[in-house]
Every structure is written in C-alpha cells, then in structure tokens.
Design a protein around this motif. Sequence first.
Motif, PDB file in Angstrom:
ATOM      1  N   GLY A   1       0.812  -1.202   0.000  1.00 19.32           N
ATOM      2  CA  GLY A   1       0.000   0.000   0.000  1.00 19.32           C
ATOM      3  C   GLY A   1       0.848   1.255   0.000  1.00 19.32           C
ATOM      4  O   GLY A   1       2.071   1.211  -0.180  1.00 19.32           O
ATOM      5  N   SER A   2       0.193   2.394   0.201  1.00 28.01           N
ATOM      6  CA  SER A   2       0.847   3.697   0.179  1.00 28.01           C
ATOM      7  C   SER A   2       0.886   4.263   1.592  1.00 28.01           C
ATOM      8  O   SER A   2      -0.119   4.219   2.311  1.00 28.01           O
ATOM      9  CB  SER A   2       0.093   4.644  -0.755  1.00 28.01           C
ATOM     10  OG  SER A   2       0.703   5.909  -0.793  1.00 28.01           O
ATOM     11  N   SER A   3       2.048   4.804   2.002  1.00 24.74           N
ATOM     12  CA  SER A   3       2.155   5.334   3.362  1.00 24.74           C
ATOM     13  C   SER A   3       3.143   6.493   3.413  1.00 24.74           C
ATOM     14  O   SER A   3       4.213   6.446   2.793  1.00 24.74           O
ATOM     15  CB  SER A   3       2.592   4.242   4.347  1.00 24.74           C
ATOM     16  OG  SER A   3       3.872   3.747   4.004  1.00 24.74           O
ATOM     17  N   LEU A   4       2.765   7.534   4.156  1.00 22.95           N
ATOM     18  CA  LEU A   4       3.646   8.669   4.416  1.00 22.95           C
ATOM     19  C   LEU A   4       4.535   8.321   5.602  1.00 22.95           C
ATOM     20  O   LEU A   4       4.044   7.893   6.652  1.00 22.95           O
ATOM     21  CB  LEU A   4       2.818   9.918   4.728  1.00 22.95           C
ATOM     22  CG  LEU A   4       3.592  11.157   5.180  1.00 22.95           C
ATOM     23  CD1 LEU A   4       4.461  11.700   4.051  1.00 22.95           C
ATOM     24  CD2 LEU A   4       2.625  12.233   5.681  1.00 22.95           C
ATOM     25  N   VAL A   5       5.835   8.499   5.453  1.00 24.89           N
ATOM     26  CA  VAL A   5       6.771   8.198   6.538  1.00 24.89           C
ATOM     27  C   VAL A   5       6.719   9.332   7.554  1.00 24.89           C
ATOM     28  O   VAL A   5       7.062  10.473   7.246  1.00 24.89           O
ATOM     29  CB  VAL A   5       8.204   8.022   6.009  1.00 24.89           C
ATOM     30  CG1 VAL A   5       9.157   7.727   7.172  1.00 24.89           C
ATOM     31  CG2 VAL A   5       8.259   6.903   4.983  1.00 24.89           C
ATOM     32  N   GLY A   6       6.280   9.001   8.758  1.00 26.28           N
ATOM     33  CA  GLY A   6       6.164   9.996   9.812  1.00 26.28           C
ATOM     34  C   GLY A   6       7.222   9.825  10.879  1.00 26.28           C
ATOM     35  O   GLY A   6       7.803   8.747  11.048  1.00 26.28           O
ATOM     36  N   ASP A   7       7.468  10.891  11.600  1.00 23.92           N
ATOM     37  CA  ASP A   7       8.442  10.862  12.686  1.00 23.92           C
ATOM     38  C   ASP A   7       8.007   9.837  13.731  1.00 23.92           C
ATOM     39  O   ASP A   7       6.856   9.798  14.144  1.00 23.92           O
ATOM     40  CB  ASP A   7       8.532  12.253  13.314  1.00 23.92           C
ATOM     41  CG  ASP A   7       9.671  12.360  14.299  1.00 23.92           C
ATOM     42  OD1 ASP A   7      10.721  11.755  14.059  1.00 23.92           O
ATOM     43  OD2 ASP A   7       9.500  13.056  15.320  1.00 23.92           O
ATOM     44  N   GLY A   8       8.917   8.982  14.148  1.00 23.88           N
ATOM     45  CA  GLY A   8       8.596   7.977  15.148  1.00 23.88           C
ATOM     46  C   GLY A   8       8.222   6.628  14.574  1.00 23.88           C
ATOM     47  O   GLY A   8       8.154   5.643  15.318  1.00 23.88           O
ATOM     48  N   GLN A   9       7.977   6.549  13.271  1.00 25.25           N
ATOM     49  CA  GLN A   9       7.654   5.263  12.656  1.00 25.25           C
ATOM     50  C   GLN A   9       8.933   4.463  12.403  1.00 25.25           C
ATOM     51  O   GLN A   9      10.018   5.022  12.237  1.00 25.25           O
ATOM     52  CB  GLN A   9       6.920   5.479  11.335  1.00 25.25           C
ATOM     53  CG  GLN A   9       5.581   6.182  11.455  1.00 25.25           C
ATOM     54  CD  GLN A   9       4.932   6.395  10.096  1.00 25.25           C
ATOM     55  OE1 GLN A   9       5.433   5.920   9.078  1.00 25.25           O
ATOM     56  NE2 GLN A   9       3.817   7.113  10.077  1.00 25.25           N
ATOM     57  N   SER A  10       8.791   3.151  12.340  1.00 23.53           N
ATOM     58  CA  SER A  10       9.958   2.311  12.044  1.00 23.53           C
ATOM     59  C   SER A  10      10.492   2.591  10.643  1.00 23.53           C
ATOM     60  O   SER A  10      11.697   2.468  10.389  1.00 23.53           O
ATOM     61  CB  SER A  10       9.586   0.833  12.180  1.00 23.53           C
ATOM     62  OG  SER A  10       8.525   0.497  11.289  1.00 23.53           O
ATOM     63  N   ALA A  11       9.606   3.003   9.727  1.00 28.01           N
ATOM     64  CA  ALA A  11      10.032   3.311   8.360  1.00 28.01           C
ATOM     65  C   ALA A  11      10.922   4.542   8.300  1.00 28.01           C
ATOM     66  O   ALA A  11      11.586   4.783   7.285  1.00 28.01           O
ATOM     67  CB  ALA A  11       8.804   3.515   7.471  1.00 28.01           C
ATOM     68  N   ALA A  12      10.943   5.321   9.384  1.00 23.26           N
ATOM     69  CA  ALA A  12      11.773   6.528   9.403  1.00 23.26           C
ATOM     70  C   ALA A  12      13.237   6.217   9.673  1.00 23.26           C
ATOM     71  O   ALA A  12      14.115   7.033   9.360  1.00 23.26           O
ATOM     72  CB  ALA A  12      11.250   7.499  10.464  1.00 23.26           C
ATOM     73  N   GLU A  13      13.531   5.057  10.242  1.00 27.84           N
ATOM     74  CA  GLU A  13      14.904   4.754  10.647  1.00 27.84           C
ATOM     75  C   GLU A  13      15.886   4.740   9.477  1.00 27.84           C
ATOM     76  O   GLU A  13      16.984   5.307   9.585  1.00 27.84           O
ATOM     77  CB  GLU A  13      14.942   3.430  11.405  1.00 27.84           C
ATOM     78  CG  GLU A  13      16.288   3.124  12.050  1.00 27.84           C
ATOM     79  CD  GLU A  13      16.772   4.220  12.988  1.00 27.84           C
ATOM     80  OE1 GLU A  13      17.997   4.417  13.079  1.00 27.84           O
ATOM     81  OE2 GLU A  13      15.926   4.893  13.611  1.00 27.84           O
TER      82      GLU A  13
END
Length: 352
Positions: free
Chosen positions: A132-144
């Motif tokens: 799917g589609s997701s915005l990377v936000g502060d604090g998410q694991s995708a931000a690392e």
Amino acid sequence: MGLSRYFFVGCLSLVSLASHAETLNGLYQVLEPVSSQAPQEREQATQRALQTLVIRLTGDAKAAEGPGLAAIRKDPQQIISQYGYDAGPPESLQVDFDPVSTDRALRDAGLALWGNNRPSILGWWLNDSTEGSSLVGDGQSAAEPLRRAAQHRGLPLRLPLGDLDEQIVATAPNLESADPAPLRSASERYGADALLAVHAREEAGQWQAKWRLWLGDKAEQGSVQGADTAALADAVLLAVSERLAPRFAVKAGVSSEQLLQVQGMTLERYAALGHLLEPFGAQLQRVDGDRIVYRVNGSSEQLRSQLSLAKLQEVPAGEALAPQPVQPPVAEGAAPAPLPPAEPEPQLRFRW
C-alpha cells in the motif's frame, strides 16, 4: 551601555540564531557496515569511511579519488583520531576523523569545504509498495533508514508527524508537482529551511524515487533507484547533498574578499552570526549603532545562501546610503579640520 561597547569588551553569550539552520554534531564521525572485524575488512571499511567523509565535506563524489588526496588514501590513519565498532544493527566500523587535520588535508588538496552549519530539511516521503501507500512519519519504524541515511550524508533531516491532515496533503501528485505551495502550507509548523518531497515506489523488487528540493527561491529535482529502502534513502540524500554543497562550500584562496554589512544587530545575535560566518574567515571591521561590518572571503552567492539560513534579507542597493562625514564645529578664526576619510563601502548589505 551601548551595543558597540558590548561588542568590544566581549561580554557575549553564545545563543542560537533566529533561524532553523542546524549545527551538525558528529560530522567527522563515520559509520560503515562490516561483515566481520578482520583486518582486511577494517581496511576496506576505512577507505569507504574516508570517501563518505570527503563527500560530506565537499559534496563532490569524485573528490576523494583526486590526486591531491593520494597520500591520505594510502595512509588514512594520519587524519584519524580513533576507531572502534558499533554493534548496530548493522554492525559497523566507527571512524572518528580529526577535524583540524582533515580540513587541512582537504584544503591543501584544493577542495572547497562545507561547514557544519547546514540548512534543516523537512522530508515528505511517500512509500508506494505492494503493501500500500504510506507517508513516513516521525517515530515510525520506516523513518529509521531515512535517519541513518541523513546522518551518513551529513544532512539535518526532519520528518513530519504523519497525522491525518498531513496524509491528505502528501499525495503522489503533490509530491511530484513543481508547485510546492500545498506542502509549504503544511510545513510551516516545523520551521525548516528546506523542503524535500520524495515519492518512492517499489517495482519488481527494486525501489525507485522521484525527488524535489526547495531552498529559498531555488528548486532542484532528480530520480534515483536502490535495492531496498535503505539504499534508496542513501541515494536520495547523497543527491541532495551534491546539489546543496556548491551553494555553501568555500574554497580557500579562491573566493573574493569583500565587506559585508548587517543591520539590526543585537547583543543576542552577535556571537551566532560570527559562527555562521566562520567558513568565510570573517573579521570584524567596525560597529556603528545596530550596524556591523565584517570583512569576509567568499562569493556573493555563497554568502547569500549562508545568510538566508538566518532569515536575513538583502538590502537593495538604492536603500543603503552610506553616512557622510560630518564637519566638526570650527572655532572662530581657526582653520577647519580636515574631514575624516570615508569608510570603504560594503559590497553586500543585509538586515534582520
């Protein structure tokens, strides 16, 4: 006590500029992943660390391979203060380079250096994958992976919270658009200097991204690809670094010497402005009320870029009239005293 007197007696406190530029800590510390702690692996990782550092400081991916750094490539230990291992993940060789000897070696090689005061970047990063589609936000694991890439490339990256309102704004069309207006409005709450929009897509097991960068009145764009999100993030931020560095990097002995005047000075701004001008070898020339004049060594465009980080505005040439020397009173029968020589005119004028 007047402002001028404060300047010269040195009663100053170090405070931050009324801007969002960030002073990077750890600019001379590099982490390079390793598969073991074997000597050969360490030597290879040290060479990679050297290349990473040179790109951080110059924005030039080819600079580390130049003939001027041949001796450093042969023996990088001469600019290394210490090294060790970071457990990670991933396990990495941590190399701490000595700032003084490193800068000297790079300047001796004729390279322009970008200092540690750099524009803060707000990154709007949208991932499109099979999930799917997701915005990377502060604090998410995708931000690392983004944070690691920013540290690796020497860029102060911030991320939005990624709340519902921001997800509505950060659509693929908005991120790929040449018009930053929708993102600028949503970015005001974060107060960053630069705006980075990235639309990343996964296709057939590979990642590719289109990115746009806005800083001041200048825009940049490009596209990159990577094997995974970590490689993609590193490729995006490497490209951003290469575009930003020429605006700020200063080459010793090449840039022109000129006078810079800043209006609207206060005690709180003095020390921080001096820090901002360090890459240009700023020398205080005079203070007149709330106006201060420095002699600096740098191109006009580089100075404009650096001062924009402090939100200073350039004074149009027609508005900046130099004060004329005033004839002192003359006693009756006495010869008039000669007028004091006019002060040299600043080539650049800015105000808060």
